[in-house]
Design a protein around this motif. Sequence first.
Motif, mmCIF file in Angstrom:
data_model
loop_
_atom_site.group_PDB
_atom_site.id
_atom_site.type_symbol
_atom_site.label_atom_id
_atom_site.label_comp_id
_atom_site.label_asym_id
_atom_site.label_seq_id
_atom_site.Cartn_x
_atom_site.Cartn_y
_atom_site.Cartn_z
ATOM 1 N N ASP A 25 45.476 49.062 31.050
ATOM 2 C CA ASP A 25 44.754 48.828 32.292
ATOM 3 C C ASP A 25 43.415 48.172 32.000
ATOM 4 O O ASP A 25 43.037 47.992 30.844
ATOM 5 N N ARG A 26 42.750 47.784 33.062
ATOM 6 C CA ARG A 26 41.524 46.997 32.931
ATOM 7 C C ARG A 26 40.431 47.772 32.204
ATOM 8 O O ARG A 26 39.685 47.200 31.407
ATOM 9 N N ASP A 27 40.345 49.067 32.480
ATOM 10 C CA ASP A 27 39.239 49.842 31.916
ATOM 11 C C ASP A 27 39.481 50.242 30.468
ATOM 12 O O ASP A 27 38.554 50.266 29.666
ATOM 13 N N ARG A 28 40.727 50.570 30.147
ATOM 14 C CA ARG A 28 40.957 51.198 28.841
ATOM 15 C C ARG A 28 41.757 50.344 27.872
ATOM 16 O O ARG A 28 42.014 50.746 26.738
ATOM 17 N N GLY A 29 42.211 49.198 28.289
ATOM 18 C CA GLY A 29 42.952 48.338 27.373
ATOM 19 C C GLY A 29 44.355 48.849 27.087
ATOM 20 O O GLY A 29 44.933 49.577 27.886
ATOM 21 N N ARG A 30 44.876 48.499 25.924
ATOM 22 C CA ARG A 30 46.285 48.732 25.590
ATOM 23 C C ARG A 30 46.399 49.898 24.638
ATOM 24 O O ARG A 30 45.711 49.954 23.609
ATOM 25 N N GLU A 37 40.530 42.123 38.908
ATOM 26 C CA GLU A 37 39.532 43.096 39.367
ATOM 27 C C GLU A 37 39.911 43.661 40.740
ATOM 28 O O GLU A 37 39.804 44.873 40.971
ATOM 29 N N LEU A 38 40.362 42.796 41.632
ATOM 30 C CA LEU A 38 40.786 43.279 42.952
ATOM 31 C C LEU A 38 41.923 44.289 42.798
ATOM 32 O O LEU A 38 41.975 45.307 43.499
ATOM 33 N N ALA A 39 42.827 43.999 41.879
ATOM 34 C CA ALA A 39 43.955 44.902 41.653
ATOM 35 C C ALA A 39 43.490 46.232 41.091
ATOM 36 O O ALA A 39 43.991 47.299 41.467
ATOM 37 N N SER A 40 42.527 46.176 40.194
ATOM 38 C CA SER A 40 42.005 47.406 39.599
ATOM 39 C C SER A 40 41.400 48.303 40.683
ATOM 40 O O SER A 40 41.628 49.516 40.714
ATOM 41 N N ARG A 41 40.670 47.696 41.606
ATOM 42 C CA ARG A 41 40.097 48.471 42.717
ATOM 43 C C ARG A 41 41.198 49.068 43.593
ATOM 44 O O ARG A 41 41.107 50.208 44.045
ATOM 45 N N ARG A 42 42.219 48.275 43.826
ATOM 46 C CA ARG A 42 43.301 48.762 44.690
ATOM 47 C C ARG A 42 44.036 49.940 44.042
ATOM 48 O O ARG A 42 44.422 50.889 44.724
#
Lengths: 522, 522
Positions: free
Chosen positions: B145-150, B480-485
Amino acid sequence: MSTSGAEQDGAGVRRGRRGTGGGAARRAERTAPRLEVARYIERNIPDFEILTPEAIEIIEANADTVLEEIGVNFVENPAALDRWREAGADVRGERVHIPRGLARELCKTAPSRYIQHARNPERSVEIGGKSLVLAPVYGPPFFRDRDRGRRYATMEDFNTFVKLGYMSKWLHHSGGTVCEPTDVPVNKRHLDMLYAHMSLSDKPYMGSVTAHERAADSVALSEILFGKEFVADNTVMTSLVNINSPLTFDGIMMGALETYAAANQAAIVSPFIVGGAMAPVSVAGTLTQVLAEVLAGVAYSQLIRKGAPVIFGAFVTSIDMNSGAPTFGTPEASKILWGAGQLARRMNLPFRSGGGLCGSKLPDAQAAYETANTLNAALLGGVNFMLHACGWLEGGLVSSPEKFVMDADQLGVLHSIASGIDISENGQAMDAIREVGPGGHYLGCAHTQANFKDAFWRTQLLDYKPFEQWSDEGGADTFELASRRVRRMLDEYVQPALDPAVDEELRDYIERRKAAEPDAFV
Amino acid sequence: MSTSGAEQDGAGVRRGRRGTGGGAARRAERTAPRLEVARYIERNIPDFEILTPEAIEIIEANADTVLEEIGVNFVENPAALDRWREAGADVRGERVHIPRGLARELCKTAPSRYIQHARNPERSVEIGGKSLVLAPVYGPPFFRDRDRGRRYATMEDFNTFVKLGYMSKWLHHSGGTVCEPTDVPVNKRHLDMLYAHMSLSDKPYMGSVTAHERAADSVALSEILFGKEFVADNTVMTSLVNINSPLTFDGIMMGALETYAAANQAAIVSPFIVGGAMAPVSVAGTLTQVLAEVLAGVAYSQLIRKGAPVIFGAFVTSIDMNSGAPTFGTPEASKILWGAGQLARRMNLPFRSGGGLCGSKLPDAQAAYETANTLNAALLGGVNFMLHACGWLEGGLVSSPEKFVMDADQLGVLHSIASGIDISENGQAMDAIREVGPGGHYLGCAHTQANFKDAFWRTQLLDYKPFEQWSDEGGADTFELASRRVRRMLDEYVQPALDPAVDEELRDYIERRKAAEPDAFV
């Protein structure tokens, strides 16, 4: 003004060509790396047809009702009204009521396909039938790239896109207003744009439509490039004539159409519709209006000159009912594209629609979803001339070099799909299945060895590396890979040879025309 | 073990259901926000058919030749060899040679469509015919995910995906191994995965296939959830049985197939092919092998139990001949998908293919091009069960929540395209065209007012704001929009009510089974 005689290329495309006399040109030709450029697509796959025969019948009948009962406006164009009156229409003020069936009858003299010649005969294209010709983005006033962000486009940016287009393997056409060069006066920029297409590329191009006299300049410059006699007999430009939807044909666009049709040059007659604003919010209603508009526009082109080449255009998107913004890559747009394709084929006309359309501000996932939706719909919908096939961003407000090369890579996918399925003995590969057998693998078998080089489409951009390698090398996303590719292509660009005498004549004409009137910026 | 009797929903889907007795469950039901979930798709559009009748004839004849001359291997499965011998095949060692026509004949008892029941009857789906059921990504060992990577995926990640799937309007199915929960022992994780689908969602789900006894656990847990009698008479799972291409049916997968077929539960019989490695580099050759494999696998399912529901599967991609990596969203994959769809319909079987497949490491433009190419091909190719419809990244090595919601939004596009074109009087919109007339606009007209709410598909994710506003608000890209959603959806998630007695029984079974054997991590 002489031509060096006719040449014949593999496609059976005949054209005349001026001698490429000068020694400098010959030297340039020798040193230039041989560019790999694909031939225009000839579809070996069926068209996707979403309208039933009953639906087509209803829409065609309704379009005739629109033309007869409601009519269309030909604005500030008394000569057009006279032509319509003479053709049998009922003209009241600027409103033209066209009796049922008349427009369709008039359209019958338009050719079902035509050849647009390029100055390099290998780049000439056939438009119509099962062909698909790909042309880049058209119209954006802004330029955005990774390094410099978003700003007004300039002539230097314009040249950048023409160079990228020239070098793009899967792009068949140099296009027209790849961006608006806002640093050149409005009344003179068409001259610089045409010169860029003529000198920086050898692919076919589009003419100016923003004023009658600019269309005339486009014809005059083409006569210098191809020779006057050749242009008299052949089509060397396909230009974009938008209809002012709903149902309005303005004097400026019709002026361009008249000039091109009279010169036997091709025009795309194209409703420009944001559904919900310029057409009903329903697909069938929009298709009815599109058909009525194209019928009237194409019929009018044939009143100017029977047999003038024209394309059934449809630039249709829908509005976001929240923000009022146009949207792209939506299901409604795909359905309208497929339906319009069917209506165009019923008229035996070449069909044009948009290509890599998107609403996104950045060449990100939104841009790619929307673009791929549109590209796929257009390929299967039987489009013959795809404008905006690459480089379009932000609803057409922005041209982007990274988006240009990203989309241009995907155009290779369209070529490969369109080739259909090889069912020859080699394609059947029964020997390979026999050789490998249950539990084996095909990597080394004879059939793979013989076929692997051309078996699969290959990207020139996307990344397939293993995660670890990709990560060690910096973990670039597609935007960054595209930015690198743009730089590499521009570094490697070599201008195609142009006869210096022709070049001088083009420059002289442009200088003369620029000197003839003061700069205008609106 | 009693059922509360049969219910009838709008689709004519009949199912029994255990009483949702507890007061806690009723309270939960009252407080949970009503989720908007779309019914499975019923296509009102034609299928795209790329194979000519002659090509189909050749491929079908070749597939019969493969089965008869080359044969297929049923590995470590003596009972299977006996069954084939009895059915009339020529068995030599583990190799089964199937006489021409026999496999196709045996396949005829498989149903052309079936209902897979969900514990919430409104979520039951029909698979086959013109239906399209969308299920999420299956199989990745990694989570990004965007925040924590792979990183390796965990059971917490698994639960995240089940929750997102439950809340996704356009997703009809909760799927199976939405990621591999690598923090749970290999021999026990199927229990936790099934419990997650059963308790965190009320959509239909898939069973375990990694061992015969895990398939049996899947049936046993389903019997607790639905009631034993109901499961005896109805299909409540669709599970994924991969063929070990080329032409090999291994004992583990066949064990699962045998268990499910015997219990009248559905299985997708699916060649798993990276073209160039597990099949020839040609499309026609690959289709031949796919057909031979499916014919043998489906025929075998009918030897276990006549009438057992099965799906014609095809997971086919091609290899990048430079790196050896599998590629996705390529033209070859689309052509094979379309061809396989035609072959499946010739067998009157439901058809399954992949959905949002891509090779990209990030949910960027590459991911979206490749995904959209696959989604569009699958929709038009007549797929009935689309696995991996959302959340798939990096060639199936990674599940991504951002990619999940990005893809899930695009699934709305598929719904809208599939609805076809409304040609009713309202759809024709002639009153609107009359009302507005040439030069007007449709924004305020009566037809627009009456229809605008449902006229156009609406994104729940993508950005259509004007550039200035978008830029002032931070210029977010789709990632980023997806991460917020994702965060918003997880915040708003409310678990669907489940009878506490059933819940307890499920937990007891799982605890008992976990205690019965030591943990295994390979």
